[in-house]
Design an enzyme around this catalytic site. Structure first.
Site, PDB file in Angstrom:
ATOM      1  N   TRP A 103       0.832  -1.216   0.000  1.00  0.00           N
ATOM      2  CA  TRP A 103       0.000   0.000   0.000  1.00  0.00           C
ATOM      3  C   TRP A 103       0.854   1.248   0.000  1.00  0.00           C
ATOM      4  CZ3 TRP A 103      -4.362  -1.161  -1.863  1.00  0.00           C
ATOM      5  CH2 TRP A 103      -4.997  -2.347  -1.522  1.00  0.00           C
ATOM      6  N   ASP A 173      -1.584   6.548   6.505  1.00  0.00           N
ATOM      7  CA  ASP A 173      -2.615   5.646   5.987  1.00  0.00           C
ATOM      8  C   ASP A 173      -2.921   4.658   7.107  1.00  0.00           C
ATOM      9  OD1 ASP A 173      -4.142   3.675   4.843  1.00  0.00           O
ATOM     10  OD2 ASP A 173      -2.759   3.239   3.194  1.00  0.00           O
ATOM     11  N   LYS A 197     -11.876  -2.178   6.658  1.00  0.00           N
ATOM     12  CA  LYS A 197     -11.109  -3.089   7.500  1.00  0.00           C
ATOM     13  C   LYS A 197     -11.630  -3.036   8.933  1.00  0.00           C
ATOM     14  CE  LYS A 197      -8.600  -3.439   3.779  1.00  0.00           C
ATOM     15  NZ  LYS A 197      -7.530  -2.531   3.427  1.00  0.00           N
TER      16      LYS A 197
END
Ligand code: PLP
Length: 362
Positions: A103, A173, A197
């Site tokens: 990511w 993030d 998530k």
């Protein structure tokens, strides 16, 4: 759990059962309005109450003061990979990124389209099996910001404390560990988290931004890409993901009702410890995939078995026993058990029992 399985999916992931039931209860006719949340105008009084109370609960959970704005945007965490550099890189047009996984790499790819990116720490040569240490970081005191990924969903590493970056704004993030514990928001310039998530359905992304950074957002940006526009319009510049925001609000209420983030953190520690302690005691049968113990994630527990054949067998027997979503990401292999906030402790205990039986038989 009669009709629900133990869902270890990395994302979209398990949500609290109480919240699912509450949403189900509200679904057809939201609190006597005669319509579902998805059918009502986002400009209606009822919806205004829903989005305002979601924002208020986010602020309560993380103790966010008025010098920060809280936004609910769309495009997932992925659009933030672009919005962050477009808004925050100017005027210096250089930013520091810590490369800790897939990511982070995607975030870097977009930032490079905007300005000069310096990778100030990376463990790519070790396949991201640990996090760079503070003393390994080569930070630029003049950078526009420093970007890091607090929890690396795929590799199973997680920062226990934020990197120390001096006066440079810290951008995070936090898609896969937001609300897993209390953090000190004042250490950050911006935090973003895709919801699927730990806090709700996919598509909606929570953004927390220090208001003084909004000065950097240029009027020449495309309107949707501009944080200042979203702050001025209270996340209602266009039609928000109305159901997603409503759902995040319910999850926040659930967290508050269950003791807030300190209680949640204790539960997360307990769950992860059950798994890691068993792994550490299992004599190289279940081998943690993360090389530095301090970097192990409380959210995504990754591990290996002695061979890939055994891993395949383990995954297939686990599925038959009602443990779903444990196959590791293709870039790491092995097993990944994602045990986000909503994952019950009894599911972790049952899984360790399953691991013990599997080891005994193989
Ligand atoms: C899942 C994930 C993303 C991507 O989120 P999307 O909503 O699919 O854009 C980004 N960062 C991290 C850390 C993630 O876990």
């Amino acid at each position: 759990m009669s009709d629900r399985i133990y869902n270890f999916s990395a994302g979209p992931a398990i949500l609290p059962e109480d919240v699912l039931k509450e949403a189900q209860n509200d679904f057809f006719n939201y609190k006597g309005t005669g319509m579902s949340v998805m059918e009502m105008s986002h400009r209606s009084k009822t919806y205004d109450g829903i989005i305002k109370s979601a924002e208020k609960d986010v602020r309560t959970l993380l103790d966010i003061k008025d010098d920060y704005a809280v936004l609910f945007l769309q495009g997932g965490a992925t659009l933030q990979f672009s919005m962050v550099p477009l808004n925050l890189m100017p005027p210096v047009n250089k930013a520091d990124y810590i490369l800790t996984g897939v990511w982070a790499k995607k975030a870097i790819k977009e930032a490079k389209r905007v300005g000069s990116v310096s990778i100030v720490g990376s463990t790519e040569s070790e396949n991201f099996a640990r996090l760079p240490k503070q003393e390994e970081l080569k930070l630029d005191p003049e950078a526009s910001y420093v970007h890091f990924t607090s929890n690396n969903t795929i590799f199973g590493t997680q920062y226990k404390t934020e990197p120390v970056v001096g006066n440079v704004p810290l951008v995070c993030d936090a898609s896969s560990d937001i609300f897993h514990k209390k953090i000190d928001v004042t250490k950050y310039g911006l935090i973003y988290a895709g919801a699927q998530k730990n806090i709700g359905p996919s598509g909606v992304v929570l953004v927390i931004i220090k208001k003084d950074l909004l000065e950097r957002s240029s009027d020449t940006l495309h309107t949707y890409m501009n944080y200042k526009i979203h702050v001025e319009n209270d996340s209602m510049y266009n039609t928000p993901n109305t159901f997603g925001v409503y759902f995040i609000g319910l999850v926040c209420q659930w967290l508050i009702k269950n003791g807030g983030l300190d209680a949640m953190y204790q539960k997360n520690l307990d769950k992860a410890n059950i798994l890691y302690n068993y792994m550490d005691a299992s004599e190289n049968y279940f081998n943690p995939a993360v090389t530095n113990k301090d970097d192990r994630s409380l959210m995504n527990v990754t591990f290996r078995l002695p061979s890939e054949d055994l891993e395949k067998e383990f995954i297939s027997q686990a599925a038959a026993a009602g443990f779903s979503g444990i196959k590791g990401h293709r870039s790491v292999g092995g097993i990944r058990a994602s045990i986000y906030n909503a994952f019950p402790i009894k599911g972790v205990e049952a899984f360790v029992e399953f691991m013990k039986n599997f080891k005994a038989k193989n």
